[in-house]
Motif scaffolding. Structure first.
Motif, PDB file in Angstrom:
ATOM      1  N   GLU A 196      14.031   5.964  36.078  1.00 49.03           N
ATOM      2  CA  GLU A 196      14.633   7.107  35.388  1.00 49.03           C
ATOM      3  C   GLU A 196      14.318   7.044  33.894  1.00 49.03           C
ATOM      4  O   GLU A 196      14.349   5.962  33.300  1.00 49.03           O
ATOM      5  CB  GLU A 196      16.152   7.105  35.572  1.00 49.03           C
ATOM      6  CG  GLU A 196      16.626   7.293  37.002  1.00 49.03           C
ATOM      7  CD  GLU A 196      18.150   7.285  37.081  1.00 49.03           C
ATOM      8  OE1 GLU A 196      18.742   8.375  37.193  1.00 49.03           O
ATOM      9  OE2 GLU A 196      18.741   6.182  37.018  1.00 49.03           O
ATOM     10  N   PRO A 197      14.056   8.178  33.269  1.00 47.11           N
ATOM     11  CA  PRO A 197      13.863   9.532  33.825  1.00 47.11           C
ATOM     12  C   PRO A 197      12.392   9.876  34.034  1.00 47.11           C
ATOM     13  O   PRO A 197      12.069  10.996  34.364  1.00 47.11           O
ATOM     14  CB  PRO A 197      14.469  10.397  32.742  1.00 47.11           C
ATOM     15  CG  PRO A 197      14.103   9.686  31.473  1.00 47.11           C
ATOM     16  CD  PRO A 197      14.140   8.221  31.787  1.00 47.11           C
ATOM     17  N   THR A 210      14.626  12.178  38.241  1.00 48.10           N
ATOM     18  CA  THR A 210      15.724  12.715  37.446  1.00 48.10           C
ATOM     19  C   THR A 210      16.807  13.184  38.400  1.00 48.10           C
ATOM     20  O   THR A 210      16.609  14.138  39.163  1.00 48.10           O
ATOM     21  CB  THR A 210      15.268  13.883  36.562  1.00 48.10           C
ATOM     22  OG1 THR A 210      14.195  13.448  35.715  1.00 48.10           O
ATOM     23  CG2 THR A 210      16.405  14.382  35.697  1.00 48.10           C
ATOM     24  N   ARG A 232      21.523   2.588  42.440  1.00 47.70           N
ATOM     25  CA  ARG A 232      20.662   1.974  41.428  1.00 47.70           C
ATOM     26  C   ARG A 232      20.672   0.462  41.572  1.00 47.70           C
ATOM     27  O   ARG A 232      21.649  -0.131  42.037  1.00 47.70           O
ATOM     28  CB  ARG A 232      21.119   2.374  40.022  1.00 47.70           C
ATOM     29  CG  ARG A 232      20.950   3.858  39.718  1.00 47.70           C
ATOM     30  CD  ARG A 232      21.505   4.217  38.339  1.00 47.70           C
ATOM     31  NE  ARG A 232      21.223   5.609  37.984  1.00 47.70           N
ATOM     32  CZ  ARG A 232      21.977   6.639  38.334  1.00 47.70           C
ATOM     33  NH1 ARG A 232      23.078   6.426  39.045  1.00 47.70           N
ATOM     34  NH2 ARG A 232      21.650   7.878  37.981  1.00 47.70           N
TER      35      ARG A 232
END
Length: 416
Positions: free
Chosen positions: A125-126, A130, A216
Motif C-alpha cells: 500500500e498504496p 488501495t 495486513r
C-alpha cells in the motif's frame, strides 16, 4: 508415520454437473422434468417430459462471505515477522466454494480446466493496492504474473483441495507473488470475474473490485525462512569465559573464587561443562546462616530463606533441586536475582494478568445467571409438584389421559 495426501484442482457441487455454458456472468444449466398424471385408482393416464433451463448464481450475485467462510488466514493478521519465502493463503470451510460461482461448465473429473471465482491478491500500500471500504484498486504493476487471471474454463495453479486418507478436506487459495523482507503487505480476497463474467482485470488499466476479506502483515528481516537462517549457523570457538561470571564469598577468608554459569556457556575442550564442587568451608558457613539464631538479647535474627518452603515445609532440602539450590551460594544468588525482579515488577506482572483475563467478568455473570435459573426452577418445582408420590402419580395420569390437540411435529417429538 507416513501420510498420504491427495490434491484436487477443483471441487464442485453436484448441481454444477448440469451446467452447459454461461451468459451474463451466470452459468446456464438445464435438467429434464417429467410430470405423470394418475387417476383416482392410481393408474397412469398421461406423462410428459420437458427440458427446464435455469441459471446458477454467479460472482455478481455474491454480496460477501459469511463470517465462518474463511477458517484460516496465513500469515495471521498483524504478524510482524512472516517468513518471506512462504506463500500467503486462506483456508475455507466449504471445499467447493472457490469454484461454485465460476461461470463455466464443469469439466470431466480428470480435467483441471476450471478457474476459481475467488482469488487472493497480496500487494504493498498504496503503490500496488488501495483499500477503500468494501472495495480495492489493483494497480497494473501487479496484475500479471501470479496475479494474472485466466478464462473461467482454464486451469489455476494457486487453488486446490487437499484430502487425506480419512476423507478430511482442506481447501486453500494461495498467492504466489514474491515477498520482500521487511515489507508491509495487504492481502485481499476478491472475485476473479465481474458481473458480466469477464475477468476482473487484464493488465491494461487499474481495476477496482469488491473485497470480501482483507488483512495486513509484515515480513521478517533478513529474508528467508527459519530453516534458511538455521542453515547459516556455523560453530565457532568461543572464549572460555563466555557465559560465566566470578563470585566471591568474603565470609570465608581463604575461600577460592567461585564461578557462576549461565544457561549458555563455552564448551571446554576436554568435554561437557561441569560445575566445580563447592568447598566444604563455604558449604558449612552457608548452612550456619540458615539455622534459627538469636542475638545476645534473645531476640530472633532473620536468617536466609529456605527456598521450597512453600511446597515442602517439612524438609525442602530433601529434594535434589531444593538441596542444590539452598546449599550453594551460586544458585542462591541466581534465585535471589529472580526474586528481586519479581518484587520490583510485581505491579506490572499483576497488570498483565488482569489484561489477559479476557471475558472472565462475562463468564462469571453467566454462571451467576445459571445459578439463579437453577434456584428459580427448584423453587417452582417444589411449589407446583405435590410432595406425596400418590398424588403426583394421579396428576401424571390425569395429564396423560387428557385430550390431545397438537401439530404433527409436536406429536412426533412426544411419541419419539
Amino acid at each position: 508415520m507416513t501420510q498420504t495426501l491427495t490434491f484436487f484442482s477443483w471441487v464442485r457441487d453436484r448441481v454444477s454437473g448440469l451446467v452447459t455454458g454461461q451468459a451474463g456472468g451466470r452459468a446456464n444449466a438445464a435438467t429434464t422434468v417429467t410430470l405423470t398424471a394418475k387417476d383416482a385408482a392410481g393408474g397412469t393416464i398421461g406423462s410428459q417430459s420437458r427440458s427446464l433451463p435455469f441459471q446458477i448464481a454467479g460472482p455478481a450475485d455474491v454480496a460477501g462471505l459469511s463470517a465462518g467462510a474463511i477458517v484460516r488466514r496465513y500469515p495471521s493478521p498483524g504478524v510482524l515477522d512472516h517468513e518471506s519465502d512462504r506463500c500467503p493463503y486462506i483456508e475455507l470451510a466449504d471445499s467447493s466454494l472457490p469454484w461454485r460461482y465460476t461461470p463455466a461448465a464443469t469439466p470431466p473429473a480428470s480435467n483441471p480446466n476450471l478457474h476459481p471465482w475467488l482469488v487472493l491478491i497480496v500487494g504493498e500500500e498504496p503503490a500496488e493496492l488501495t483499500l477503500s471500504g468494501d472495495s480495492a484498486t489493483i494497480d497494473v504493476s501487479i496484475q500479471g504474473g501470479p496475479h494474472a487471471l485466466g478464462a473461467p474454463s482454464s486451469p489455476y495453479r494457486f487453488a486446490h483441495v487437499q484430502s487425506d486418507a480419512a476423507g478430511h478436506r482442506i481447501t486453500r487459495i494461495l498467492c504466489g507473488r514474491t515477498l520482500r523482507a521487511g515489507t508491509d503487505y495487504l492481502a485481499i480476497v476478491v472475485p476473479a470475474y465481474d458481473a458480466s463474467g469477464v475477468r476482473s482485470w487484464n493488465g491494461t488499466a487499474p481495476a477496482t473490485v469488491p473485497v470480501y476479506d482483507a488483512w495486513r502483515f509484515r515480513t521478517a528481516v533478513p529474508a528467508g525462512s527459519f530453516e534458511d537462517l538455521a542453515a547459516r549457523l556455523r560453530p565457532r570457538d568461543a572464549p572460555a569465559t563466555i557465559g560465566r561470571a566470578p563470585l566471591k564469598y568474603p565470609r570465608v577468608a581463604d575461600a577460592p573464587e567461585l564461578e557462576v554459569a549461565g544457561a549458555l556457556v563455552a564448551v571446554p575442550a576436554q568435554g561437557p561443562a561441569v560445575e566445580e564442587p563447592l568447598p566444604a568451608s563455604i558449604k558449612s558457613d552457608l548452612a550456619s546462616l540458615r539455622l534459627p539464631a538469636r542475638d545476645p538479647e534473645g531476640r530472633p535474627i532473620v536468617t536466609l530463606p529456605r527456598y521450597g518452603d512453600a511446597w515442602n515445609t517439612a524438609a525442602p532440602d530433601t529434594s535434589t533441586w531444593g538441596r542444590t539450590l539452598n546449599e550453594d551460594p551460586r544458585h542462591r544468588g541466581v534465585a535471589g536475582l529472580g526474586l528481586e525482579l519479581g518484587i520490583r515488577f510485581q505491579e506490572d506482572l499483576v497488570a498483565d494478568v488482569m489484561a489477559h483475563l479476557g471475558a472472565l467478568h462475562e463468564a462469571r455473570q453467566r454462571v451467576r445467571h445459571a445459578v439463579m435459573g437453577v434456584a428459580a426452577s427448584r423453587s417452582l418445582w417444589r411449589r407446583r409438584v405435590p410432595g406425596e408420590p400418590e398424588v403426583a402419580a394421579l396428576d401424571a395420569r390425569a395429564v396423560d389421559d387428557s385430550p390431545r390437540d397438537e401439530c404433527w411435529n409436536c406429536r412426533g417429538h412426544r411419541d419419539g
